[in-house]
Design a protein around this motif. Structure first.
Motif, PDB file in Angstrom:
ATOM      1  N   LEU A  26      32.351  43.642  34.648  1.00  0.00           N
ATOM      2  CA  LEU A  26      33.172  42.919  33.670  1.00  0.00           C
ATOM      3  C   LEU A  26      32.660  43.144  32.252  1.00  0.00           C
ATOM      4  CD1 LEU A  26      35.578  40.902  33.624  1.00  0.00           C
ATOM      5  CD2 LEU A  26      33.882  39.071  33.606  1.00  0.00           C
ATOM      6  N   TRP A  44      29.439  42.359  40.046  1.00  0.00           N
ATOM      7  CA  TRP A  44      30.807  42.139  39.547  1.00  0.00           C
ATOM      8  C   TRP A  44      30.788  41.790  38.057  1.00  0.00           C
ATOM      9  CZ3 TRP A  44      33.760  38.149  37.485  1.00  0.00           C
ATOM     10  CH2 TRP A  44      35.135  38.393  37.444  1.00  0.00           C
ATOM     11  N   TYR A  45      29.857  40.927  37.666  1.00  0.00           N
ATOM     12  CA  TYR A  45      29.760  40.558  36.245  1.00  0.00           C
ATOM     13  C   TYR A  45      29.311  41.735  35.389  1.00  0.00           C
ATOM     14  CZ  TYR A  45      30.862  35.607  36.427  1.00  0.00           C
ATOM     15  OH  TYR A  45      31.527  34.412  36.546  1.00  0.00           O
ATOM     16  N   SER A  46      28.479  42.614  35.945  1.00  0.00           N
ATOM     17  CA  SER A  46      28.079  43.824  35.214  1.00  0.00           C
ATOM     18  C   SER A  46      29.298  44.681  34.903  1.00  0.00           C
ATOM     19  CB  SER A  46      27.063  44.627  36.033  1.00  0.00           C
ATOM     20  OG  SER A  46      25.889  43.895  36.253  1.00  0.00           O
TER      21      SER A  46
END
Length: 318
Positions: A288, A284-286
């Motif tokens: 973002l 998920w952070y990737s």
């Protein structure tokens, strides 16, 4: 700078290229503008070059094999107010060239798509898996990228100077049409569909498109471009799947037994679930981070369009 540049990529089209060049000349003679026809030969071993020269085309060469490589060479070398890209196999009606030219010049359309699928393609084309493949590719792109292009794989298109000089040609083969379509969609360029009457190749003329290998390349390209242009959605889907898998395993195998006994009976299962959860968070952070990079790239692309417009004006005046 040409007013209209007709670009014809060719590989062993000696049977048809002469007629295509003659038709292009006849159907553009009333435009009253500077028209040049460029045939780019891609290592043909028949009489393609001789036929093109004999019928009045300017012939140039691209020695790296593949349609994408040929189009890269064309777009780099030719400066024109409007570009028509057409195959040399005599399957597309050249009488539509003036209409496409007018749409680019007078209506500021960046890409005109010659739509075969809304007219005679499915009756004329004798290769059933090509028909299925065209439907699959069109449906995939219009669904994933929220567009309404009626024919993704058509080799008959018109382009503005802005599109040609802004488009980075990265594809080497027949996936180039897919690449151009998605590039135009994602960069908010003006796209217009124009229905054309397709006719199948004449007897003796062979298609260079491999139904299966080239088809898989196109589908893989769609997958990669969706990841590149929509990283937040792409990695959120992966993250959600990882969390769902972790939950499906964790609840019956770890949580419920723990609530009954107070003990973690399957420690390896718990460790796997923890790693799946961590992978979901990282995914998920990737998305973002990559989405932030994409937004910055879109702003820089708009700035590059301004530079291209300035270059166009300089070439036009000179």
């Amino acid at each position: 700078m040409d007013d209209l540049a007709i670009l014809i990529p060719c590989y062993n089209e000696g049977i048809t290229i002469g007629k295509v060049v003659r038709d292009c000349i006849n159907d553009t003679k009333d435009l009253h503008c500077k028209v040049n026809i460029y045939v780019y030969d891609n290592n043909s071993n028949d009489n393609t070059v001789e036929e093109a020269l004999k019928n009045g085309a300017t012939v140039r060469h691209e020695y790296q094999q593949g349609k994408g490589n040929v189009i890269r060479r064309m777009f780099r070398e030719i400066d024109a107010k409007c570009y028509i890209l057409i195959d040399g196999d005599d399957t597309y009606p050249t009488e539509d060239i003036p209409k496409m030219y007018e749409m680019v010049i007078n209506k500021n359309v960046d890409m005109v798509v010659g739509d075969r699928l809304s007219s005679s393609y499915f009756e004329e084309n004798k290769r059933p898996f090509h028909n299925l493949g065209n439907r699959l590719v069109r449906g995939s792109i219009n669904t994933l990228f929220k567009s309404n292009i009626r024919d993704i794989m058509t080799g008959y298109r018109a382009f503005s100077y802005q599109f040609v000089k802004a488009y980075p040609v990265l594809s080497k083969g027949f996936e180039i049409e897919t690449d151009m379509s998605i590039f135009a969609i994602e960069n908010n360029m003006a796209i217009s569909n124009m229905i054309i009457n397709y006719r199948d190749r004449p007897e003796g003329s062979q298609s260079k498109l491999n139904t299966y290998s080239d088809g898989f390349r196109v589908l893989r390209r769609i997958f990669n471009l969706y990841r590149d242009y929509h990283p937040m959605r792409f990695f959120t889907i992966i993250s959600a799947l990882l969390f769902i898998i972790a939950g499906i395993v964790f609840v019956p195998e770890v949580l419920i037994p723990y609530l009954k006994t107070g003990l973690v009976e399957k420690m390896p299962t718990l460790v796997v679930c923890i790693f799946l959860g961590i992978a979901g968070i990282v995914s998920w952070y990737s998305g973002l981070v990559l989405d932030s990079v994409l937004q910055k790239e879109k702003r820089e692309f708009e700035f590059r369009l301004q530079l291209i417009r300035e270059k166009f004006n300089e070439n036009h005046i000179s």
